[in-house]
Design a protein around this motif. Structure first.
Motif, PDB file in Angstrom:
ATOM      1  N   TYR A 293      -6.198  -6.220  -0.204  1.00  0.00           N
ATOM      2  CA  TYR A 293      -6.823  -7.207  -1.091  1.00  0.00           C
ATOM      3  C   TYR A 293      -7.712  -8.166  -0.299  1.00  0.00           C
ATOM      4  N   LEU A 294      -7.255  -8.584   0.880  1.00  0.00           N
ATOM      5  CA  LEU A 294      -8.012  -9.541   1.699  1.00  0.00           C
ATOM      6  C   LEU A 294      -9.161  -8.879   2.462  1.00  0.00           C
ATOM      7  N   LYS A 295      -9.183  -7.535   2.442  1.00  0.00           N
ATOM      8  CA  LYS A 295     -10.194  -6.742   3.163  1.00  0.00           C
ATOM      9  C   LYS A 295     -10.152  -6.992   4.674  1.00  0.00           C
ATOM     10  N   VAL A 296      -8.925  -7.094   5.188  1.00  0.00           N
ATOM     11  CA  VAL A 296      -8.687  -7.228   6.630  1.00  0.00           C
ATOM     12  C   VAL A 296      -8.164  -5.887   7.140  1.00  0.00           C
ATOM     13  N   PRO A 297      -8.733  -5.321   8.205  1.00  0.00           N
ATOM     14  CA  PRO A 297      -8.236  -4.039   8.716  1.00  0.00           C
ATOM     15  C   PRO A 297      -6.757  -4.121   9.099  1.00  0.00           C
ATOM     16  N   CYS A 298      -6.033  -3.032   8.836  1.00  0.00           N
ATOM     17  CA  CYS A 298      -4.593  -3.010   9.086  1.00  0.00           C
ATOM     18  C   CYS A 298      -4.195  -1.647   9.648  1.00  0.00           C
ATOM     19  N   ILE A 299      -3.453  -1.651  10.749  1.00  0.00           N
ATOM     20  CA  ILE A 299      -2.874  -0.421  11.300  1.00  0.00           C
ATOM     21  C   ILE A 299      -1.384  -0.454  11.000  1.00  0.00           C
ATOM     22  N   THR A 300      -0.888   0.578  10.302  1.00  0.00           N
ATOM     23  CA  THR A 300       0.516   0.614   9.904  1.00  0.00           C
ATOM     24  C   THR A 300       1.222   1.781  10.582  1.00  0.00           C
ATOM     25  N   PHE A 301       2.318   1.468  11.263  1.00  0.00           N
ATOM     26  CA  PHE A 301       3.100   2.504  11.946  1.00  0.00           C
ATOM     27  C   PHE A 301       4.143   3.074  11.007  1.00  0.00           C
ATOM     28  N   ARG A 302       3.759   4.132  10.323  1.00  0.00           N
ATOM     29  CA  ARG A 302       4.660   4.815   9.401  1.00  0.00           C
ATOM     30  C   ARG A 302       4.256   6.274   9.374  1.00  0.00           C
ATOM     31  N   ALA A 303       5.234   7.168   9.282  1.00  0.00           N
ATOM     32  CA  ALA A 303       4.919   8.596   9.168  1.00  0.00           C
ATOM     33  C   ALA A 303       4.249   8.892   7.831  1.00  0.00           C
ATOM     34  N   SER A 304       4.555   8.064   6.822  1.00  0.00           N
ATOM     35  CA  SER A 304       3.952   8.224   5.504  1.00  0.00           C
ATOM     36  C   SER A 304       3.947   6.849   4.848  1.00  0.00           C
ATOM     37  N   THR A 305       3.173   6.719   3.785  1.00  0.00           N
ATOM     38  CA  THR A 305       3.185   5.455   3.055  1.00  0.00           C
ATOM     39  C   THR A 305       3.419   5.705   1.570  1.00  0.00           C
ATOM     40  N   GLU A 306       4.237   4.839   0.971  1.00  0.00           N
ATOM     41  CA  GLU A 306       4.445   4.898  -0.472  1.00  0.00           C
ATOM     42  C   GLU A 306       3.325   4.192  -1.215  1.00  0.00           C
ATOM     43  N   ARG A 307       2.364   3.631  -0.466  1.00  0.00           N
ATOM     44  CA  ARG A 307       1.234   2.912  -1.060  1.00  0.00           C
ATOM     45  C   ARG A 307      -0.081   3.572  -0.629  1.00  0.00           C
ATOM     46  N   PRO A 308      -0.312   4.817  -1.035  1.00  0.00           N
ATOM     47  CA  PRO A 308      -1.475   5.566  -0.539  1.00  0.00           C
ATOM     48  C   PRO A 308      -2.809   4.937  -0.904  1.00  0.00           C
ATOM     49  N   VAL A 309      -2.863   4.135  -1.967  1.00  0.00           N
ATOM     50  CA  VAL A 309      -4.132   3.517  -2.353  1.00  0.00           C
ATOM     51  C   VAL A 309      -4.656   2.606  -1.252  1.00  0.00           C
ATOM     52  N   THR A 310      -3.743   2.071  -0.426  1.00  0.00           N
ATOM     53  CA  THR A 310      -4.192   1.177   0.654  1.00  0.00           C
ATOM     54  C   THR A 310      -4.955   1.936   1.735  1.00  0.00           C
ATOM     55  N   VAL A 311      -4.668   3.237   1.840  1.00  0.00           N
ATOM     56  CA  VAL A 311      -5.396   4.086   2.799  1.00  0.00           C
ATOM     57  C   VAL A 311      -6.635   4.690   2.147  1.00  0.00           C
ATOM     58  N   GLU A 312      -6.464   5.154   0.895  1.00  0.00           N
ATOM     59  CA  GLU A 312      -7.556   5.846   0.202  1.00  0.00           C
ATOM     60  C   GLU A 312      -8.686   4.898  -0.195  1.00  0.00           C
TER      61      GLU A 312
END
Length: 366
Positions: A293-312
């Motif tokens: 939402y803030l349009k700040v780049p984010c690197i997330t250490f997870r094998a998968s995400t339950e929030r795919p919209v944040t990547v897509e």
């Protein structure tokens, strides 16, 4: 209409706050809050009630720690007494913590409708206890309020009836929108002697990342490498701090130059630090959404995400393991100006709680 809303862990507070505020606008709705005490620490709990303007909980169950099974069982036993005393029309649970599934199961057995806010999220990793909590809660809920289209697809695939499912947006973003202006008035950067976008914000707390020496050594290397680009602010989670000390790495962390270690931050303080960061490195779930939402780049250490919209659609990058070399390369790329621009996902507009309350009021208000 009497609603019992359940909070148990830090992220729950930001989700229940806008819902309680929306419920409270109607004289025919009685909104009560039950704090299970699943996570209880003054720095990570009380401050959230104060900052989010939540009233003192009507019930505090004080269940504390323990294994997943012990904690879930304790919550169920204590919450049953609340249910029998209050006889609510609705039990509202949010997210995916043990309090979520425990209170949902008690409500269902008492034949009280269960509302799940932030339903339908799936990491497809059943090694995560949160994933089991999500699946089970969605399976027994009467109303499922969904934050993103992937959640709608997941619930359809799991044969949840369409009439139970509502795409309403994200209550976590409701809190961000509501408190963003208040957070912007803080002067933390002045106190830290930093400028906007002059630092990288780091958070790490997941057991899979911080409960063994190898993971902690990798975090140490990532923080050190990143500090060669920009100053690093690292609010250290109690679990991470304890394990750093246990494995003899805390002194190394403390001596890193161009790194500032902070205590866990309040909601407003952390929102302020996120908005002004050049980059965020994390293993959190909710931060993926807030940074998008803030349009700040984010690197997330997870094998998968339950929030795919944040990547897509958003600004999130998923890395499957704590590999310092991979991180170094990506950090360099992002800080060099090649980061995603990102878009705000549909209905992440600050009004999700209002949509939820309207649907429930139409269904249950007497």
């Amino acid at each position: 209409m009497k609603v019992l809303s359940i909070v148990g862990a830090r992220p729950n507070f930001m989700k229940v706050a806008p819902l309680h505020r929306a419920f409270s606008k109607f004289s025919d709705i009685e909104s009560k809050i039950v704090h299970t005490g699943q996570h209880y620490d003054a720095k990570m709990s009380d401050v959230f009630f104060n900052q989010l303007e939540l009233p003192k909980p009507d019930y505090f169950l004080g269940v504390g720690g323990g294994s997943h099974t012990q904690q879930t069982a304790k919550i169920m036993v204590e919450f049953e007494q609340v249910m029998l005393a209050e006889k609510p029309d609705i039990v509202l649970v949010v997210g995916d913590v043990n309090s979520t599934i425990a209170c949902a199961m008690v409500a269902v057995k008492e034949h009280v409708p269960v509302v799940h806010v932030e339903a339908g999220l799936r990491s497809n990793d059943r090694g995560m206890p949160e994933e089991i909590n999500r699946i089970m809660t969605d399976c027994i809920s009467d109303h499922l309020f969904v934050t993103e289209q992937a959640g709608m697809a997941n619930l359809k695939r799991e044969s949840i009836p369409d009439e139970k499912v509502h795409f309403v947006g994200n209550v976590m973003i409701d809190s961000l929108v509501y408190y963003r202006s208040k957070a912007s008035q803080l002067e933390l950067l002045k106190e830290l002697n930093l400028d906007r976008k002059s630092y990288v914000l780091v958070t790490m707390h997941r057991p899979s990342n911080v409960d063994d020496a190898e993971g902690l050594k990798n975090i140490l290397a990532i923080v050190k490498d990143t500090s060669e680009h920009k100053h690093v602010l690292f609010p250290v989670h109690p679990r991470t701090l304890k394990n750093m000390e246990t494995f003899g790495l805390l002194d190394d962390l403390k001596t890193l130059s161009n790194v500032t270690l902070l205590e866990p931050q309040g909601y407003l303080e952390f929102l302020y630090l996120m908005e002004n960061a050049a980059l965020i490195i994390t293993d959190s779930g909710g931060i993926q959404e807030e940074t998008t939402y803030l349009k700040v780049p984010c690197i997330t250490f997870r094998a998968s995400t339950e929030r795919p919209v944040t990547v897509e659609l958003g600004t999130n990058y998923l890395l499957s393991d704590l590999n310092p070399e991979s991180v170094k390369e990506l950090v360099s790329e992002i800080l060099g100006g090649k980061s995603k621009k990102g878009q705000i996902p549909p209905l992440w507009d600050g009004h999700a709680a209002e949509r939820i309350v309207e649907i429930l009021r139409n269904k249950y208000a007497k």
